[in-house]
Design an enzyme around this catalytic site. Structure first.
Site, PDB file in Angstrom:
ATOM      1  CD  GLU A 250     104.573 -57.524  87.281  1.00 47.65           C
ATOM      2  OE1 GLU A 250     105.090 -56.436  87.585  1.00 47.65           O
ATOM      3  OE2 GLU A 250     103.858 -58.170  88.049  1.00 47.65           O
ATOM      4  CB  CYS A 284     110.273 -51.936  84.722  1.00 49.09           C
ATOM      5  SG  CYS A 284     110.995 -53.367  85.512  1.00 49.09           S
TER       6      CYS A 284
HETATM    7  P1  NAD Z   1     105.774 -51.959  75.069  1.00 50.86           P
HETATM    8  O1  NAD Z   1     104.580 -51.899  75.945  1.00 50.86           O
HETATM    9  O2  NAD Z   1     105.882 -50.970  73.980  1.00 50.86           O
HETATM   10  O3  NAD Z   1     105.874 -53.403  74.380  1.00 50.86           O
HETATM   11  C1  NAD Z   1     105.876 -54.591  75.157  1.00 50.86           C
HETATM   12  C2  NAD Z   1     105.406 -55.732  74.290  1.00 50.86           C
HETATM   13  O4  NAD Z   1     104.033 -55.533  73.979  1.00 50.86           O
HETATM   14  C3  NAD Z   1     106.133 -55.852  72.966  1.00 50.86           C
HETATM   15  O5  NAD Z   1     106.333 -57.214  72.657  1.00 50.86           O
HETATM   16  C4  NAD Z   1     105.158 -55.207  71.994  1.00 50.86           C
HETATM   17  O6  NAD Z   1     105.322 -55.641  70.658  1.00 50.86           O
HETATM   18  C5  NAD Z   1     103.842 -55.670  72.583  1.00 50.86           C
HETATM   19  N1  NAD Z   1     102.671 -54.855  72.217  1.00 50.86           N
HETATM   20  C6  NAD Z   1     102.622 -53.557  71.844  1.00 50.86           C
HETATM   21  N2  NAD Z   1     101.352 -53.185  71.604  1.00 50.86           N
HETATM   22  C7  NAD Z   1     100.574 -54.264  71.852  1.00 50.86           C
HETATM   23  C8  NAD Z   1      99.175 -54.510  71.814  1.00 50.86           C
HETATM   24  N3  NAD Z   1      98.307 -53.570  71.442  1.00 50.86           N
HETATM   25  N4  NAD Z   1      98.728 -55.747  72.146  1.00 50.86           N
HETATM   26  C9  NAD Z   1      99.583 -56.713  72.543  1.00 50.86           C
HETATM   27  N5  NAD Z   1     100.927 -56.547  72.587  1.00 50.86           N
HETATM   28  C10 NAD Z   1     101.411 -55.334  72.248  1.00 50.86           C
HETATM   29  O7  NAD Z   1     107.065 -51.900  76.027  1.00 50.86           O
HETATM   30  P2  NAD Z   1     108.614 -51.955  75.656  1.00 50.86           P
HETATM   31  O8  NAD Z   1     109.035 -50.677  75.056  1.00 50.86           O
HETATM   32  O9  NAD Z   1     108.940 -53.212  74.944  1.00 50.86           O
HETATM   33  O10 NAD Z   1     109.230 -52.094  77.122  1.00 50.86           O
HETATM   34  C11 NAD Z   1     109.384 -51.015  77.969  1.00 50.86           C
HETATM   35  C12 NAD Z   1     108.260 -50.924  78.978  1.00 50.86           C
HETATM   36  O11 NAD Z   1     108.153 -52.150  79.697  1.00 50.86           O
HETATM   37  C13 NAD Z   1     108.539 -49.867  80.038  1.00 50.86           C
HETATM   38  O12 NAD Z   1     107.353 -49.184  80.344  1.00 50.86           O
HETATM   39  C14 NAD Z   1     109.034 -50.680  81.221  1.00 50.86           C
HETATM   40  O13 NAD Z   1     108.883 -50.028  82.461  1.00 50.86           O
HETATM   41  C15 NAD Z   1     108.170 -51.900  81.095  1.00 50.86           C
HETATM   42  N6  NAD Z   1     108.739 -53.052  81.787  1.00 50.86           N
HETATM   43  C16 NAD Z   1     108.103 -53.509  82.902  1.00 50.86           C
HETATM   44  C17 NAD Z   1     108.657 -54.571  83.617  1.00 50.86           C
HETATM   45  C18 NAD Z   1     108.003 -55.084  84.876  1.00 50.86           C
HETATM   46  O14 NAD Z   1     108.298 -56.201  85.288  1.00 50.86           O
HETATM   47  N7  NAD Z   1     107.134 -54.317  85.532  1.00 50.86           N
HETATM   48  C19 NAD Z   1     109.833 -55.164  83.173  1.00 50.86           C
HETATM   49  C20 NAD Z   1     110.433 -54.675  82.016  1.00 50.86           C
HETATM   50  C21 NAD Z   1     109.877 -53.625  81.324  1.00 50.86           C
END
Ligand code: NAD
Length: 497
Positions: A250, A284
């Site tokens: 997501e 998001c």
């Molecule tokens: P992010 O992608 O930076 O991090 C999300 C998670 O992934 C964190 O726990 C992070 O530590 C982990 N992560 C980072 N690099 C990784 C890797 N290489 N391998 C595995 N895990 C890794 O996102 P964020 O800043 O925490 O959240 C914001 C983003 O999330 C925005 O783009 C937002 O639109 C999206 N979001 C989407 C939804 C949805 O349901 N579509 C809901 C909420 C947020």
């Protein structure tokens, strides 16, 4: 306030790592919220080993019994509701009312999943042969890695973990490092709820050092990821190399509000303000583009700018502010980068928002809204990339067909909202807009847990989260029994020897 000393929760035990990191309050970065283990390969391996060891007996437990433990957990969330709300506001800067809604959503999700335990977990299907009974039953996939973002620090980890464990999978949850205190509190409640050891493990740490080790681990079968497009894409690319793994991703959005020629402006303005500015644009489903019918642009813009300037922005713990800060300095720099690009690309700046300093804003990551306008261009970077901040474009459009065309040119497809009084127009939007969530005469935010939550294109790979994830965390297995005294085959296949 006390500094939380967080620990990893592995195999039912509380454990430390050799390194630690801090999470701070984005409304006042002088305040450390907690100190947490900076987990690496050793901790990730231990957590996956614990989840693997717990899987055989957890999957054999009755689904009803698993649901009862989830129900215990629902009671604990209710008991500690106010503490969770405070923690959420303090750690990620979600204004009090939004933190309240996050925790209520978490409770709803938990109630939904607990109740779902008593729903059928398969189907009886007809067979061509009368004496054959055929069934579809659903089986767990195995060790599940749940990776959550910071912006729904209570609800989203539970959207992922609970459907997985209800269906007999075992889990390792890695919360975002920016919401570790919330993740730690969830771990404490999961422990108290009575999950057998190893069924749910919660470890803290960063993306590459911890998240990637978990997703790449050879014993990981299923990845439930919510976060940015860039990380989701890297997970999907990795999973493509290993056909034994599955990933539901997501991802981000560049969501749009369509204000049509017949829009009721008393709905359009609050819908626009909530869509663009709740959580300071860090949802998001936050709106970054407003497509306004040209005949209503002047009226809409005047009222939207007026409302944008009157927002109360302040400490997230203050119940009277509309919105809190951005979550971190990277978020603020990203906001500024997007604002600069809007200028460079020649858009007209209508509201020149930026960093808020001094007074109550002095020590937090506060920003005020940035609003710009111009004619739509399909080669614009700023109109196509998620800003995750209060950064909003107003784009005039000539009629519904153009609004739909421009809407669908964006590479994301998560949420949209349309403001119209005409059922034919919203029906056309329902049929044509490339999104997973569509709202009519509402903001683009505010999903409920029993609906699918997920996007198209860059916003997700088609396995919507929340309730509908229950389907994805299982394999459908065909199971056929013969009740006759001889073998009879379908499709006219001979059973003669
Ligand atoms: P992010 O992608 O930076 O991090 C999300 C998670 O992934 C964190 O726990 C992070 O530590 C982990 N992560 C980072 N690099 C990784 C890797 N290489 N391998 C595995 N895990 C890794 O996102 P964020 O800043 O925490 O959240 C914001 C983003 O999330 C925005 O783009 C937002 O639109 C999206 N979001 C989407 C939804 C949805 O349901 N579509 C809901 C909420 C947020």
């Amino acid at each position: 306030m006390t500094v939380i000393q967080g620990r990893n929760y592995i195999n039912g035990e509380w454990r430390d790592a050799s390194e630690t990191f801090e999470s701070v309050n984005p409304s006042d970065i002088r305040e450390t919220v907690g100190v947490f283990p900076a987990s690496g390969k050793a901790e990730a391996d231990e957590a996956i080993a614990a989840a693997s060891a717990a899987f055989p007996s957890w999957k054999r437990l009755s689904r009803i019994n698993r649901g009862e433990i989830i129900d215990n957990f629902a009671q604990l969330l209710k008991r500690d509701r106010d503490e969770l709300i405070q923690l959420c506001a303090r750690e990620v800067g979600k204004q009090w009312n939004e933190s309240y809604a996050d925790v209520i959503e978490a409770i709803h999700m938990t109630q939904f999943v607990a109740g779902y335990a008593r729903q059928p977990n398969g189907f009886v299907v007809p067979s061509e042969i009368p004496a054959k009974d055929a069934y579809i039953i659903r089986k767990p996939k195995g060790v599940t890695v749940c990776i959550a973002p910071w912006n729904f620090p209570v609800a989203i980890p539970l959207w992922e973990v609970l459907p997985a464990v209800l269906e007999g999978n075992t889990c390792v949850l890695k919360p975002s490092p920016y919401s570790s205190a919330c993740g730690y509190k969830l771990a404490q409640l999961l422990d108290e709820a009575g999950f057998p050891k190893g069924v749910v493990n919660v470890i803290h740490g960063g993306g590459p050092d911890c998240g990637e080790v978990l997703t790449h681990h050879p014993d990981t079968r299923l990845i439930l990821f919510t976060g940015s497009f860039a990380v989701g894409q890297s997970i999907q690319q990795f999973v493509a190399t290993d056909p034994t793994k599955f990933a539901a991703c997501e991802l981000g959005g560049k969501n749009q509000l369509l204000v049509l020629d017949d829009a009721n402006m008393d709905i359009a303005i609050p819908a626009a303000v909530m869509s663009a500015y709740k959580t300071s644009g860090q949802r998001c489903v936050s709106v970054g583009r407003i497509l306004v019918d040209r005949t209503r642009e002047a009226e809409f813009t005047e009222r939207f700018l007026d409302a944008s300037q009157r927002l109360r922005i302040g400490n997230a713990m203050d119940r009277d502010v509309f919105t809190g800060p951005l979550v971190n300095e990277q978020g603020r720099e990203k906001f500024e980068r997007h604002n600069a690009r809007a200028r460079e690309e020649g858009f007209e700046v209508l509201l020149d928002g930026g960093r808020l300093t001094g007074g109550e804003h002095e020590h937090g990551y506060f920003v005020s809204p940035f609003v710009y306008r111009g004619e739509y261009r399909d080669d614009s970077w700023v109109l196509n990339e998620e800003a995750f901040s209060p950064h909003v474009a107003i784009l005039p459009v000539d009629g519904l067909d153009e609004a739909i065309r421009i809407h669908n040119e964006v590479p994301y497809g998560l949420a949209a909202a349309v403001i119209t009084e005409d059922y034919r127009k919203w029906r056309e939007c329902r049929e044509e807009l490339e999104v997973g969530l569509l709202y009519v005469n509402l903001p683009s935010i505010g999903a409920e847990v029993h609906l699918p939550f997920g996007g198209m294109k860059r916003s997700g790979n088609g396995h919507p989260g929340a309730a509908t994830l229950i389907d994805y965390v299982t394999h459908r297995t065909a199971f056929t029994v013969n009740h006759d005294h001889e073998i009879k085959m379908a499709q006219g296949l001979s059973a003669e020897l």
